[in-house]
Structures are given as structure tokens and as C-alpha cells.
Design an enzyme around this catalytic site. Sequence first.
Site, PDB file in Angstrom:
ATOM      1  N   ASP A  85       0.883  -1.158   0.000  1.00 15.17           N
ATOM      2  CA  ASP A  85       0.000   0.000   0.000  1.00 15.17           C
ATOM      3  C   ASP A  85       0.924   1.212   0.000  1.00 15.17           C
ATOM      4  O   ASP A  85       2.095   1.128   0.386  1.00 15.17           O
ATOM      5  CB  ASP A  85      -0.953   0.007   1.197  1.00 15.17           C
TER       6      ASP A  85
HETATM    7  C1  BGC Z   1      -4.905   3.437  -0.050  1.00 14.60           C
HETATM    8  C2  BGC Z   1      -4.960   2.454  -1.201  1.00 14.60           C
HETATM    9  C3  BGC Z   1      -4.718   3.165  -2.492  1.00 14.60           C
HETATM   10  C4  BGC Z   1      -3.384   3.876  -2.426  1.00 14.60           C
HETATM   11  C5  BGC Z   1      -3.029   4.633  -3.682  1.00 14.60           C
HETATM   12  C6  BGC Z   1      -3.658   4.300  -0.081  1.00 14.60           C
HETATM   13  O1  BGC Z   1      -3.787   5.348   0.804  1.00 14.60           O
HETATM   14  O2  BGC Z   1      -4.968   2.748   1.179  1.00 14.60           O
HETATM   15  O3  BGC Z   1      -6.205   1.813  -1.202  1.00 14.60           O
HETATM   16  O4  BGC Z   1      -4.770   2.274  -3.551  1.00 14.60           O
HETATM   17  O5  BGC Z   1      -3.415   4.810  -1.369  1.00 14.60           O
HETATM   18  O6  BGC Z   1      -3.789   5.768  -3.821  1.00 14.60           O
END
Ligand code: BGC
Length: 753
Positions: free
Chosen positions: A229
Amino acid sequence: MNVQKIISEMTLEEKAQLCSGSNFWFTQNIDRLGVPAVMMTDGPCGLRKQTMNADHLGMNESVKAISYPTGSCVACSFDRELIRRSGEALGEECQAEDVAVLLGPAVNIKRSPLCGRNFEYFSEDPFLAGEMAAAYIQGVQSKSIGTSLKHFAGNSQELRRMTSDSVIDERTLREIYLPAFETAVKEAKPWTVMCSYNKLNGEFASESHRLLTEILRDEWGFEGAVVSDWGAVNERPAGVAAGLDLEMPGPGELSTKKILKAVESGALSEEAVTLAAQRVLELIYKYLGNRTEGVTFDYEGHHEMARRMAAESMVLLKNQDSVLPISKEKTVAFIGQFAQRPRFQGGGSSHVNSYKVTGAVEAAKGLNITYAPGFSEDGITADETLAVEAEQAAKSADCAVVFIGLPEAWESEGFDRSHLRLPECQEKLVERVAAVQPNTVVVVHCGGAIEMPWLESAKAVLYAYLGGEAVGGATVDVLFGDVNPSGKLAETFPVQLEDNPSYLYYFGEGDRVEYREGVFVGYRYYDKKKQRVLFPFGHGLSYTRFEYSGLTLDRTEMQDTDSLQVSVKVKNIGNVAGKEIVQLYVGDDESTVKRPLRELKGFEKVELAPGEEKAVTFSLGKRAFAYYNTQISDWHVESGEFTIYVGPSSRDLPCCAKVRVESTQPIRKMFSLNSTIGDLMADPRGQQIMGQMMQGAGMGDLSKAGGDIMGAEAMLAMVKDMPLRNIISMGSLFSGQSIDPESIQALIDGMNA
Ligand code: BGC
């Protein structure tokens, strides 16, 4: 493309570089070897492709794209085919925008209705979440675009999400928090899995070899790449060793240095780095190898698809006196800001720059509609003038539809809700409108469950969730009967927040979050506790009625390796065509472990014309009957009787049938001096030996010994819980003859042999 050849030409440093992105959204390019960079972008319910300033909180602009209904909304469709088709549409959009991987679906389990990201997640039920995720992945990937199954794993709150430690016992993990991932990986083979921010049982998900390699790859057969993530990496070398292939976002200059140093010191093997780099390369070329240049898509067509999805998903919770559908001849007052500007998507990384948003007022053009905003634009501040105007509008129409919902500021990624109420001005508006207009319908826009202190005042409630940019049209379709509602709740609505099983432990203490309610999440808890709920899991009404009959099983006895065929008849006994979601639950009637009363193990959506009847069939394998046994670290079915329940909701299951399942893997119990007499007597061999021994020691009539004083039944109940070591002294107590310790030990050894 020959990935092996490229790998063989790469330096260790280049491999390490490939283990993180080149910027916020792209993988690393290696120009010397002609390796290009490919783009990943959010997801899940629309594209958030940023071309200028990047962020992962949904703050900066992204290209215009269709905003589809969010996960919590579409899960209520229980419609695999619909979700698969929406995945195809998303895949096409990715091809058109040259996006290699769409960051979704998000399948975390709704442990508490407070979780800020519940609007993105499918369900409180892992079976439903897994089926929805698999359909989504199949749809997107059929267009040669990768998906990222997220957030793996145990990420059920936003509070301290980057440092919190989800403490989840093994059985609960296996039965509740992992199966949606497991199903999606096994059935749909996502190109990537995204590890979550949090720790799981003391270890960052991004550094968990157990999670990222042993469970994901070795057990489930995952062959893609694991992506972090955005910002989930703690110590990069530990992540590489655990099986985390790609760190995002990049550039990970510091991480590259750390990887090189770790290899140099021998703390990290070069093979692990090579493997991670190879998986990233495979991902890049999987996309590029199937890239279709010049794809365009029909924005209007996709907007219409978003409208159909919303209409198929929204849930009719209540419909007293069949106040819905509203006749198009009637005069209707649309009340509430959301009638004009609906809340249709959540905040954070899933936030889409929508192609065009249709509100219900606009969609109802041509009908006899008046509109009154009812409350101020922020949805929070009361405005007496607007409320009075709304009452007037309601009074002078044949019926009123009040559009209420959570304000944007109350529901987003990054923080959780602190209560389940809507702003007071909106709750009061419902009461005031209903006081002057008996035919008051309420449409609710929000991503999850709320409390409804106003429920009695409303004749009907249509739960639109966050229905995407075309939600206004979909709402009008359902309100006026062009679409017969067919959504069912993918989560339980408790009467009040305090009823939720995680209530006492949710958020944890500091970083430590103990999932103490165990497997009793959502309806699994409410049903076992026989607790009243506002609306149960699986509930949803239609403008027609369905009748269930003729539940048949193809056998009444089976082994746990067999599969059981279940069939039931469903008939539309109303006057309009409709769709019904037929739900199947399985309960273990004789379980010796603590299990939910019943669990969802099958569902099918069927379309029926008035008077039409269809047979719906299900096939149940071992997992439908099993619980996770930590003693054998595997799924286990206990021999005994099970009940198959079929019906329209988790609390309305008119058809039941029993089946006896024989375990092919009985679990051996080991005995010791501290095993109880009851434990021993539960085993037929033990019963026999015990009987002989008692006779031998003159204790044959054990029950009579205490008969006069405490009654035979009580005496036996008490003796049952005595450890075997107590027989030694008991013998002399009752008969004056003692039983020697050696013969007890011999008995134990005999049982264990
Ligand atoms: C989120 C993800 C997301 C990623 C990219 C993170 O803060 O938890 O779900 O895909 O950011 O934007």
C-alpha cells in the site's frame, strides 16, 4: 518478452531499483535494457489517473472518468455477472488511459460500521466479499488489465492504520478476515495483491513472510506480484525477504541502498531480490504484451451502465402500504440537498473526477416534481427557512421524498466515524416532513450503516448507498417503478452502535487492536445472541413477492469429501417482474466448537416474470460445512447433523433441510491425567473401559452413592467434570477400595495408543 533474459542481464542494483516505483504511480524504468515503466492507479470504483500532482488521498485532480457505485453499494446486488461486466468497463477505461493495474478491489471485512472505508468494502461476510471480488477481477483482467486485491490483511479500521496491530486469533483470521482474499486469489488470479498498512499479530503486513509467502503463494497458489500500500513499507529488506515485490510509491532510493547493504552483509539473499525484480518485470510485460493501442470507450454508455448498477444495487428497506413505486401521475416533493447534488462517492484514494453527475431532480424532468433543499449545503447546519419551505412543499404534494445522507466530511478514507447518526438537521427534517405528509419516503445516501431514530415516521426507505455518478437516474428509476428494486443488505444494520459485537474493543488501546469478538462478526453475532437488529443481513424488499418451496437435497447423508446438491423453487407471486436474491446458509447443529448459528454459503440472483417459477440449485463442498481447526491447522468438518436454510434474508429462511455429514478426518483426542471423566466417556472405547473399571473398584452404582443427598443426575454431572487423577481418591471414598495410579495410567496409555 523474455523476462529471464532481461533478469540475467541486470545488475543487482538495477534489480533492487525495480523493487520500488519510479514515482507516485509508475514502476521503475531501466533504460539501459529497454524496460519501460507502467502505470498503476486507483480504483476500485472508477479511474483516478493523475497526470499532474499526485497524491493518495484523493486531493489533486485526475482525468475525467466514470464514477461507478462503490463497493458497499454494488455488493448489495449480489450479482456476480453485473460486477464482472462493470469490471470489463473499468478494464476498457484503463486500456484507453494506458493504465496497467487498477488498484482494487478492496475486500476487507466490515468489522464495525464505524470504519471510514466501509463504503469501499463489500461486506461483513467473507463468502459474499470473496465472490464479488472474484467477479470484479475476472471482469477487469479480461481486458488484459491487472487488478490489485487489497488491503491484505486485517485492515478494518482507519485509526492509526499505518501503525496499528490487528491482533486476530488464527481461527478468526482463517474464517473471517482471509477467505475473501483466498477466494479471489484462487478463482480469479489477480495480477497483484496489495499488502495493508497495519501490523498483523505483531508483524507489519509488509514484512510478513507468513502472509505474503506461506499463505498467499504456498497455500493459495498466488503467482503475481505483491505491491505495498502507498507508504506501507517499514524496513524494505525485511519486506523483500517476506515476499513484498514492489514498494509504492517511488522512487525508493533509500530502500534500494538498504537492499544492497543487506545483500552485502548477507542479511538478505540475492535470490530474494532477483525473485522480486522478476515478478515486477512479469507484471510489466504481462500488461505490455497484451496492450491494445487506440482503445476508446463510450462515456455515455458507461454512465448508463453506472446507472443500471446503482438501480440493481440499492436496497428497499421498508415499504409500508406499498407507498412505492410512486405513480407518475402524482405530484411529488423532492426534499433535501442530495436530491439535486447527491452524495455518490467516498473521499480518499477512490475519489474520481466524475464524467457527469446526475441528481434525482434532473433525472425526474418531465414528472410532476417540486424541489426544496431542506437543509444547508454542508448537510450539517440547520436552516429554519429551508425547513419551513420543505414542509410547505411536502404539504402541497401527493407525496414527499426526503433525500438525506452523511455529509462528505463525515465519511472518508483516513478516519473513522465516531457514531452512526446523521446530522441532526437531517433527522429532524424527516420528522417534520412526515408530520405534514403521511406519504413520506426517505432516500439515504451513505457508504454504510446508520441508526434511524426516524424510521417509524417514514413510510418507505430506499437505501441508495454511494451509488456513483448516475445515482440520481437510478433512484428515479426505482422510485417510479421503472426498475423493481432487488438489492439486499450486504451488512447488518444494528439498532444502535453499541449492539455491534466489536463495540467494546474496536479501535483498541493505542496501537494494539484485539479482535476479541472472534468469528462472531456481523450477523454471526446478532443471530447467535438472538439480538434485535434494525435490518438484518440479506434483507431487501421488492415491488413483487416471492414464494419459496420444494427445498430438496440430493442426499441426507454424506462424507465431508462429497458435494451436496441443493435445489429450491422460487416463484414470483406478484404482478410485476422482479429479481430475487436466493440465499443459502449452513448451520452445524451438533458442533462441539463455538460456531455461528449459520453462515452464508451460497446465493443466486434470479429474474422472474409474474407467475413464473424457477428452480435454483447450489452445490456445497467441504468448506461449506467446515470450521478452521487450529489443532490440525486445516479446515475440519465435525461429524454430525447440519441444517441447510434457504430464503430471502438471514432472518427469513422458510426452507430448511437436514443432512448428516461424516468426517473423513476425525480428530484424535489425546488423554492425560487431567482429562475429565466426561472427555473419556465421550469416546466409546473410553466408556467401556471406564464402566469395567468402576465395577472393579466397587463403584458400579456410582449414581446411587450420592442419590439421597443430591440426586443421581447432579451427581453424574459433577463427576463428569472430574479429572481422571481424581478417580484414584474417589474409589476409596465410595467403596473403600482404592484404584491404583498405575491402572489409571495404563488406561490413558491404552486410549492414546
Ligand atoms: C490506499 C490504497 C490506495 C493507495 C493509492 C492508499 O492510501 O490505502 O487503497 O490504492 O493509497 O492511492
